[in-house]
Design a protein around this motif. Structure first.
Motif, PDB file in Angstrom:
ATOM      1  N   UNK A  10       0.788  -1.228   0.000  1.00  0.00           N
ATOM      2  CA  UNK A  10       0.000   0.000   0.000  1.00  0.00           C
ATOM      3  C   UNK A  10       0.823   1.281   0.000  1.00  0.00           C
ATOM      4  N   UNK A  11       2.014   1.253   0.590  1.00  0.00           N
ATOM      5  CA  UNK A  11       2.824   2.470   0.683  1.00  0.00           C
ATOM      6  C   UNK A  11       4.254   2.195   0.232  1.00  0.00           C
ATOM      7  N   UNK A  12       4.947   3.256  -0.170  1.00  0.00           N
ATOM      8  CA  UNK A  12       6.315   3.132  -0.669  1.00  0.00           C
ATOM      9  C   UNK A  12       7.362   3.398   0.408  1.00  0.00           C
ATOM     10  N   UNK A  13       6.932   4.005   1.503  1.00  0.00           N
ATOM     11  CA  UNK A  13       7.859   4.305   2.589  1.00  0.00           C
ATOM     12  C   UNK A  13       7.123   4.276   3.922  1.00  0.00           C
ATOM     13  N   UNK A  14       7.864   4.087   4.992  1.00  0.00           N
ATOM     14  CA  UNK A  14       7.268   4.046   6.328  1.00  0.00           C
ATOM     15  C   UNK A  14       8.168   4.778   7.309  1.00  0.00           C
ATOM     16  N   UNK A  15       7.595   5.141   8.448  1.00  0.00           N
ATOM     17  CA  UNK A  15       8.367   5.724   9.536  1.00  0.00           C
ATOM     18  C   UNK A  15       8.263   4.826  10.752  1.00  0.00           C
ATOM     19  N   UNK A  16       9.400   4.523  11.366  1.00  0.00           N
ATOM     20  CA  UNK A  16       9.453   3.693  12.568  1.00  0.00           C
ATOM     21  C   UNK A  16       9.890   4.544  13.752  1.00  0.00           C
ATOM     22  N   UNK A  17       9.408   4.199  14.927  1.00  0.00           N
ATOM     23  CA  UNK A  17       9.812   4.907  16.136  1.00  0.00           C
ATOM     24  C   UNK A  17       9.983   3.897  17.261  1.00  0.00           C
ATOM     25  N   UNK A  18      11.023   4.081  18.055  1.00  0.00           N
ATOM     26  CA  UNK A  18      11.304   3.152  19.153  1.00  0.00           C
ATOM     27  C   UNK A  18      10.347   3.372  20.321  1.00  0.00           C
ATOM     28  N   UNK A  19      10.194   2.342  21.129  1.00  0.00           N
ATOM     29  CA  UNK A  19       9.413   2.441  22.359  1.00  0.00           C
ATOM     30  C   UNK A  19      10.267   3.169  23.394  1.00  0.00           C
ATOM     31  N   UNK A  20       9.845   4.374  23.775  1.00  0.00           N
ATOM     32  CA  UNK A  20      10.685   5.222  24.628  1.00  0.00           C
ATOM     33  C   UNK A  20      10.390   5.120  26.122  1.00  0.00           C
ATOM     34  N   UNK A  21       9.189   4.708  26.477  1.00  0.00           N
ATOM     35  CA  UNK A  21       8.810   4.699  27.891  1.00  0.00           C
ATOM     36  C   UNK A  21       8.605   3.259  28.367  1.00  0.00           C
ATOM     37  N   UNK A  22       9.722   2.605  28.655  1.00  0.00           N
ATOM     38  CA  UNK A  22       9.700   1.179  28.975  1.00  0.00           C
ATOM     39  C   UNK A  22       8.935   0.857  30.248  1.00  0.00           C
ATOM     40  N   UNK A  23       8.960   1.757  31.203  1.00  0.00           N
ATOM     41  CA  UNK A  23       8.294   1.481  32.481  1.00  0.00           C
ATOM     42  C   UNK A  23       6.797   1.222  32.309  1.00  0.00           C
ATOM     43  N   UNK A  24       6.223   1.814  31.287  1.00  0.00           N
ATOM     44  CA  UNK A  24       4.791   1.656  31.061  1.00  0.00           C
ATOM     45  C   UNK A  24       4.405   0.201  30.766  1.00  0.00           C
ATOM     46  N   UNK A  25       5.327  -0.531  30.171  1.00  0.00           N
ATOM     47  CA  UNK A  25       5.003  -1.886  29.719  1.00  0.00           C
ATOM     48  C   UNK A  25       5.933  -2.958  30.291  1.00  0.00           C
ATOM     49  N   UNK A  26       6.856  -2.584  31.134  1.00  0.00           N
ATOM     50  CA  UNK A  26       7.875  -3.501  31.639  1.00  0.00           C
ATOM     51  C   UNK A  26       7.264  -4.789  32.200  1.00  0.00           C
ATOM     52  N   UNK A  27       6.293  -4.658  33.086  1.00  0.00           N
ATOM     53  CA  UNK A  27       5.701  -5.833  33.728  1.00  0.00           C
ATOM     54  C   UNK A  27       4.950  -6.706  32.729  1.00  0.00           C
ATOM     55  N   UNK A  28       4.282  -6.084  31.776  1.00  0.00           N
ATOM     56  CA  UNK A  28       3.550  -6.838  30.756  1.00  0.00           C
ATOM     57  C   UNK A  28       4.522  -7.615  29.882  1.00  0.00           C
ATOM     58  N   UNK A  29       5.603  -6.968  29.481  1.00  0.00           N
ATOM     59  CA  UNK A  29       6.599  -7.632  28.646  1.00  0.00           C
ATOM     60  C   UNK A  29       7.256  -8.797  29.384  1.00  0.00           C
ATOM     61  N   UNK A  30       7.494  -8.622  30.664  1.00  0.00           N
ATOM     62  CA  UNK A  30       8.069  -9.707  31.468  1.00  0.00           C
ATOM     63  C   UNK A  30       7.083 -10.874  31.563  1.00  0.00           C
ATOM     64  N   UNK A  31       5.820 -10.573  31.722  1.00  0.00           N
ATOM     65  CA  UNK A  31       4.791 -11.608  31.844  1.00  0.00           C
ATOM     66  C   UNK A  31       4.718 -12.485  30.599  1.00  0.00           C
ATOM     67  N   UNK A  32       4.856 -11.877  29.427  1.00  0.00           N
ATOM     68  CA  UNK A  32       4.698 -12.618  28.175  1.00  0.00           C
ATOM     69  C   UNK A  32       6.029 -13.009  27.527  1.00  0.00           C
ATOM     70  N   UNK A  33       7.120 -12.756  28.215  1.00  0.00           N
ATOM     71  CA  UNK A  33       8.429 -13.142  27.683  1.00  0.00           C
ATOM     72  C   UNK A  33       8.882 -12.299  26.514  1.00  0.00           C
ATOM     73  N   UNK A  34       8.550 -11.019  26.545  1.00  0.00           N
ATOM     74  CA  UNK A  34       8.869 -10.119  25.443  1.00  0.00           C
ATOM     75  C   UNK A  34      10.008  -9.146  25.775  1.00  0.00           C
ATOM     76  N   UNK A  35      10.728  -9.351  26.842  1.00  0.00           N
ATOM     77  CA  UNK A  35      11.670  -8.335  27.324  1.00  0.00           C
ATOM     78  C   UNK A  35      12.760  -7.991  26.315  1.00  0.00           C
ATOM     79  N   UNK A  36      13.105  -8.911  25.425  1.00  0.00           N
ATOM     80  CA  UNK A  36      14.124  -8.590  24.414  1.00  0.00           C
ATOM     81  C   UNK A  36      13.647  -7.481  23.481  1.00  0.00           C
ATOM     82  N   UNK A  37      12.326  -7.274  23.415  1.00  0.00           N
ATOM     83  CA  UNK A  37      11.767  -6.216  22.572  1.00  0.00           C
ATOM     84  C   UNK A  37      11.956  -4.832  23.185  1.00  0.00           C
ATOM     85  N   UNK A  38      12.487  -4.766  24.392  1.00  0.00           N
ATOM     86  CA  UNK A  38      12.758  -3.489  25.032  1.00  0.00           C
ATOM     87  C   UNK A  38      14.166  -2.986  24.744  1.00  0.00           C
TER      88      UNK A  38
END
Length: 242
Positions: free
Chosen positions: A191-219
Motif C-alpha cells: 500500500x505504501x512506498x515508505x514508512x516511519x518507525x519509532x522506538x518504544x521510549x517509555x519502557x516502564x509503562x510496559x515492563x511488567x507486561x513484557x516480562x509476563x509474556x516473555x517479550x523483554x528482548x523487545x525493550x
C-alpha cells in the motif's frame, strides 16, 4: 466515564515536524494503549481519571478553532495527546467539525489515527494528509498493548480504502512493539512506498507486561535496529525513516 468540558483554548504550538499547530479535541483516549506517553506527560495526568476509560470532551473546541484560526499561519496536526478518531468521536464529531472549519479556510492539516472511523470523513480528506498507525501484525499483541484500538485487520482495511480513495496516506509503525517485522513490512509495502518507525521510549509503562509474556528482548535497542533492518530489506534503506 465521559465528561463534557468547556475548554479555554483549542490551538497550541507544537514541535511536531509536520505542523506548526496542534489541536486535541479530547483529553484522554479510549484506545488505552499501555505505552502511550499522553497518560503521564499530557494534561490527562492531572485529571485523576483512569487511562483508557475516562475521557474529557471539549464540547466548544470547534467554536474556539474558528475564533483562534485568524491568529495562526501554518499547518495543523490532529492530534498529539489523543486519537482524534477514538470512540467518542462517533457521537460528538469534534474532529469532523474541526476539519470542516480548517478546510473551509483553506488550511492544511495532518491527521494521525489508528481508527477506521476516519473513513466516515473521507469526503473531507481530499486536500489533507493522513497517517495511519499500524504497530504490529499480531492481533494477540494488539489486544494486550492496545486494548481499545481497532484490530490489525481493520487498520489494513482502512489503509486500503484510503488509498483507493486517492487520499494522501502514510504509515507510522510506532512505537515498535512485538511483531513479525518482515511480514508486517511486506504487508505494508502493498500500500505504501515508505514508512516511519519509532522506538518504544517509555519502557516502564510496559515492563511488567513484557516480562509476563516473555517479550523483554523487545525493550532493547538491538531489537529495534533489527526491525529497522528487516523493514529496509523490503522497502529499501532510503524509504525507512526512524
Amino acid at each position: 466515564m465521559i465528561r463534557e468540558i468547556t475548554a479555554k483554548t483549542a490551538i497550541t504550538r507544537t514541535k511536531i515536524p509536520v505542523a506548526k499547530y496542534v489541536i486535541n479535541p479530547y483529553i484522554g483516549c479510549t484506545f488505552g494503549c499501555l505505552y502511550c506517553y499522553a497518560r503521564f506527560i499530557g494534561p490527562f495526568k492531572y485529571t485523576g481519571y483512569k487511562w483508557g476509560k475516562d475521557v474529557l470532551v471539549k464540547t466548544n473546541v470547534a467554536q474556539l478553532v474558528e475564533k483562534e484560526l485568524i491568529k495562526t499561519k501554518g499547518d495543523f496536526f490532529l492530534s498529539s495527546i489523543c486519537d482524534p478518531y477514538q470512540h467518542m468521536e462517533k457521537k460528538y464529531e469534534m474532529t469532523r467539525k474541526i476539519i470542516q472549519i480548517l478546510t473551509s479556510h483553506f488550511r492544511k492539516a495532518h491527521i494521525m489515527t489508528k481508527s477506521n472511523l476516519i473513513l466516515r470523513d473521507i469526503d473531507l480528506l481530499k486536500d489533507l494528509s493522513v497517517t495511519l498507525t499500524i504497530t504490529t501484525d499480531r492481533e494477540d499483541v494488539r489486544k494486550i498493548l492496545e486494548p481499545g484500538a481497532p484490530s490489525v485487520e481493520e487498520r489494513f482495511e482502512t489503509l486500503r480504502k484510503l488509498k483507493e480513495a486517492g487520499i494522501d496516506v502514510s504509515v507510522f509503525v510506532g512505537p515498535v512493539i512485538v511483531m513479525d517485522a518482515e511480514h508486517l513490512a511486506y504487508m505494508l509495502s502493498k500500500y505504501v512506498d515508505r514508512v516511519m518507525l519509532d522506538a518504544l521510549n517509555y519502557h516502564r509503562q510496559v515492563q511488567m507486561v513484557y516480562e509476563k509474556y516473555g517479550w523483554t528482548d523487545w525493550l532493547t535497542k538491538d531489537k529495534f535496529l533489527e526491525v529497522v533492518e528487516r523493514f529496509e530489506r523490503v522497502f529499501g534503506k532510503g524509504s525507512v525513516r526512524y
